[in-house]
Design a protein around this motif. Structure first.
Motif, mmCIF file in Angstrom:
data_model
loop_
_atom_site.group_PDB
_atom_site.id
_atom_site.type_symbol
_atom_site.label_atom_id
_atom_site.label_comp_id
_atom_site.label_asym_id
_atom_site.label_seq_id
_atom_site.Cartn_x
_atom_site.Cartn_y
_atom_site.Cartn_z
ATOM 1 N N LEU A 48 0.818 -1.215 0.000
ATOM 2 C CA LEU A 48 0.000 0.000 0.000
ATOM 3 C C LEU A 48 0.849 1.263 0.000
ATOM 4 O O LEU A 48 0.451 2.276 -0.576
ATOM 5 C CB LEU A 48 -0.939 -0.009 1.211
ATOM 6 N N ILE A 49 2.019 1.214 0.629
ATOM 7 C CA ILE A 49 2.924 2.364 0.561
ATOM 8 C C ILE A 49 3.358 2.604 -0.884
ATOM 9 O O ILE A 49 3.390 3.745 -1.368
ATOM 10 C CB ILE A 49 4.147 2.142 1.476
ATOM 11 N N THR A 50 3.663 1.522 -1.593
ATOM 12 C CA THR A 50 4.044 1.644 -3.000
ATOM 13 C C THR A 50 2.881 2.134 -3.844
ATOM 14 O O THR A 50 3.057 2.981 -4.732
ATOM 15 C CB THR A 50 4.545 0.293 -3.527
ATOM 16 N N ILE A 51 1.680 1.606 -3.577
ATOM 17 C CA ILE A 51 0.499 2.057 -4.323
ATOM 18 C C ILE A 51 0.240 3.538 -4.076
ATOM 19 O O ILE A 51 -0.171 4.280 -4.983
ATOM 20 C CB ILE A 51 -0.734 1.218 -3.931
ATOM 21 N N TRP A 52 0.478 3.997 -2.866
ATOM 22 C CA TRP A 52 0.347 5.424 -2.552
ATOM 23 C C TRP A 52 1.273 6.233 -3.455
ATOM 24 O O TRP A 52 0.869 7.248 -4.053
ATOM 25 C CB TRP A 52 0.677 5.627 -1.077
ATOM 26 N N GLY A 53 2.515 5.807 -3.561
ATOM 27 C CA GLY A 53 3.445 6.497 -4.446
ATOM 28 C C GLY A 53 3.013 6.436 -5.894
ATOM 29 O O GLY A 53 3.072 7.439 -6.628
ATOM 30 N N SER A 174 8.767 5.056 -17.512
ATOM 31 C CA SER A 174 8.323 3.665 -17.664
ATOM 32 C C SER A 174 9.180 2.728 -16.826
ATOM 33 O O SER A 174 8.672 1.783 -16.204
ATOM 34 C CB SER A 174 8.384 3.253 -19.142
ATOM 35 N N THR A 175 10.483 2.997 -16.789
ATOM 36 C CA THR A 175 11.384 2.167 -15.984
ATOM 37 C C THR A 175 11.044 2.274 -14.502
ATOM 38 O O THR A 175 11.053 1.271 -13.771
ATOM 39 C CB THR A 175 12.847 2.594 -16.220
ATOM 40 N N VAL A 176 10.741 3.481 -14.036
ATOM 41 C CA VAL A 176 10.378 3.676 -12.630
ATOM 42 C C VAL A 176 9.119 2.903 -12.282
ATOM 43 O O VAL A 176 9.032 2.253 -11.226
ATOM 44 C CB VAL A 176 10.198 5.185 -12.343
ATOM 45 N N LEU A 177 8.119 2.922 -13.160
ATOM 46 C CA LEU A 177 6.886 2.174 -12.906
ATOM 47 C C LEU A 177 7.148 0.670 -12.821
ATOM 48 O O LEU A 177 6.632 -0.014 -11.928
ATOM 49 C CB LEU A 177 5.878 2.462 -14.025
ATOM 50 N N ILE A 178 7.965 0.176 -13.734
ATOM 51 C CA ILE A 178 8.260 -1.264 -13.741
ATOM 52 C C ILE A 178 9.009 -1.659 -12.476
ATOM 53 O O ILE A 178 8.704 -2.684 -11.837
ATOM 54 C CB ILE A 178 9.074 -1.621 -15.001
ATOM 55 N N ILE A 181 6.724 -1.927 -9.390
ATOM 56 C CA ILE A 181 5.803 -3.063 -9.355
ATOM 57 C C ILE A 181 6.543 -4.394 -9.283
ATOM 58 O O ILE A 181 6.051 -5.363 -8.683
ATOM 59 C CB ILE A 181 4.887 -3.028 -10.605
ATOM 60 N N ALA A 182 7.735 -4.448 -9.871
ATOM 61 C CA ALA A 182 8.462 -5.712 -10.010
ATOM 62 C C ALA A 182 8.671 -6.468 -8.690
ATOM 63 O O ALA A 182 8.502 -7.696 -8.663
ATOM 64 C CB ALA A 182 9.807 -5.468 -10.700
ATOM 65 N N PRO A 183 9.043 -5.800 -7.576
ATOM 66 C CA PRO A 183 9.275 -6.573 -6.338
ATOM 67 C C PRO A 183 8.069 -7.378 -5.876
ATOM 68 O O PRO A 183 8.232 -8.492 -5.342
ATOM 69 C CB PRO A 183 9.647 -5.494 -5.308
ATOM 70 N N TYR A 184 6.871 -6.875 -6.103
ATOM 71 C CA TYR A 184 5.674 -7.582 -5.643
ATOM 72 C C TYR A 184 5.327 -8.740 -6.582
ATOM 73 O O TYR A 184 4.774 -9.747 -6.145
ATOM 74 C CB TYR A 184 4.523 -6.592 -5.501
ATOM 75 N N ILE A 214 12.193 -1.680 0.513
ATOM 76 C CA ILE A 214 11.701 -1.676 -0.870
ATOM 77 C C ILE A 214 10.546 -0.693 -1.033
ATOM 78 O O ILE A 214 10.497 0.104 -1.979
ATOM 79 C CB ILE A 214 11.259 -3.096 -1.278
ATOM 80 N N ALA A 215 9.603 -0.740 -0.088
ATOM 81 C CA ALA A 215 8.430 0.137 -0.183
ATOM 82 C C ALA A 215 8.813 1.603 -0.058
ATOM 83 O O ALA A 215 8.336 2.453 -0.831
ATOM 84 C CB ALA A 215 7.416 -0.237 0.890
#
Length: 235
Positions: A48-53, A174-178, A181-184, A214-215
Motif C-alpha cells: 500500500l505504501i508503494t500504491i500510494w506512491g 516507464s522504468t520507474v513504474l516497472i 511493481i516488479a518486487p511484488y 523496498i516500499a
C-alpha cells in the motif's frame, strides 16, 4: 491474526473515506480493499505504501496531460483569433467569427468576458496574458494581434522544447513504474516457487526490514518524480 484484523479494519475505514472524498486518489482505496487477499500484514503495508506512491505519480501524469491539452486548446484558439483579428480588425467581430466554429465557447456582449472565461477554463499563462493585454489595449490602445502573434510563437517554441524533453523522460518514467511493481511480482512468484524464502520475508524482522526498505525507496522515488512532473506542468 489479531494484527491482521486491526489492519483490515483500518484499511476498510480508509477505503470508505477515500471513496467518499471529493478529492480521492485513483488506486489506493481499491488497493486497500483488495489487500484483504494478501495473507501477510507486512506485505500489505509495503504494497500500500508503494500504491500510494504510484497513485501520486499517476495523478501527476494525468494533471500534466490535462495541462498539455489546455495548452493545445489555447494555442488553436489564439491562432484562429489572430487570423480573425487581422481580417476583421475588431476583437468583438473576431470573437464572433471564432465562436461560430467552436460551440464550446460562449459569446458575450462584452468580448473581454469571453477571454476572461477562457482564461479561467484553461488555466494557461498564454490565455491570461492575452486576456490582460486585451483589457489594456481596450483602455490605452495598442495592437492586440501583434501581442497574440508573439504569444503564439512563444507557445510553439515551448511545445517543441517540451516534446524533446518528453522523449528523454518517457523511457525513464516507464522504468520507474516497472521497478516499483516488479518486487511484488517477484514476491508472488516466491510464494509458489520458493516458499521457504517467502516465509523468511514475511515472518522475520530482517524480512520486514527488507520489505519496508523496498516500499520506502519506491515511494520516495515516485514522489520525487511526481513533484518533477507537477513542476513541469505548472511551468
Amino acid at each position: 491474526m489479531h494484527s491482521s484484523v486491526i489492519l483490515g479494519a483500518g484499511l476498510l475505514g480508509f477505503s470508505v473515506n477515500s471513496i467518499l472524498s471529493s478529492h480521492r486518489p485513483l488506486f489506493l482505496p481499491w488497493a486497500s480493499m483488495g489487500s484483504f487477499l494478501i495473507p501477510s500484514p507486512s506485505i500489505t503495508i509495503a504494497f500500500l505504501i508503494t500504491i500510494w506512491g504510484l497513485d501520486t505519480f499517476w495523478t501527476s501524469r494525468l494533471r500534466r496531460q490535462q495541462s498539455e491539452l489546455d495548452d493545445q486548446e489555447t494555442e488553436l484558439f489564439l491562432q484562429r483569433l489572430r487570423r480573425m483579428l487581422k481580417a476583421r480588425g475588431s476583437l468583438a467581430f473576431a470573437l464572433e467569427e471564432v465562436v461560430r466554429s467552436d460551440s464550446r465557447i460562449r459569446l458575450h456582449a462584452d468580448p473581454q468576458l469571453v477571454l476572461d472565461e477562457l482564461a479561467t477554463k484553461w488555466h494557461t499563462d498564454a490565455m491570461n496574458v492575452v486576456a490582460q493585454s486585451a483589457r489594456l489595449t481596450t483602455r490605452y490602445g495598442g495592437a492586440l494581434d501583434d501581442i497574440i502573434d508573439h504569444v503564439v510563437k512563444h507557445m510553439a517554441l515551448s511545445r517543441r522544447w517540451r516534446f524533446q524533453r518528453r522523449l528523454d523522460e518517457m523511457a525513464l518514467e516507464s522504468t520507474v513504474l516497472i521497478l516499483a511493481i516488479a518486487p511484488y511480482v517477484v514476491l508472488f512468484l516466491f510464494a509458489f516457487t520458493l516458499p521457504g524464502f517467502y516465509q523468511v520475508l514475511t515472518t522475520t524482522g530482517l524480512g520486514h526490514l527488507v520489505l519496508a526498505f523496498i516500499a520506502l525507496v519506491s515511494f520516495v522515488v515516485l514522489q520525487i518524480f511526481s513533484a518533477h512532473i507537477r513542476g513541469e506542468s505548472s511551468s
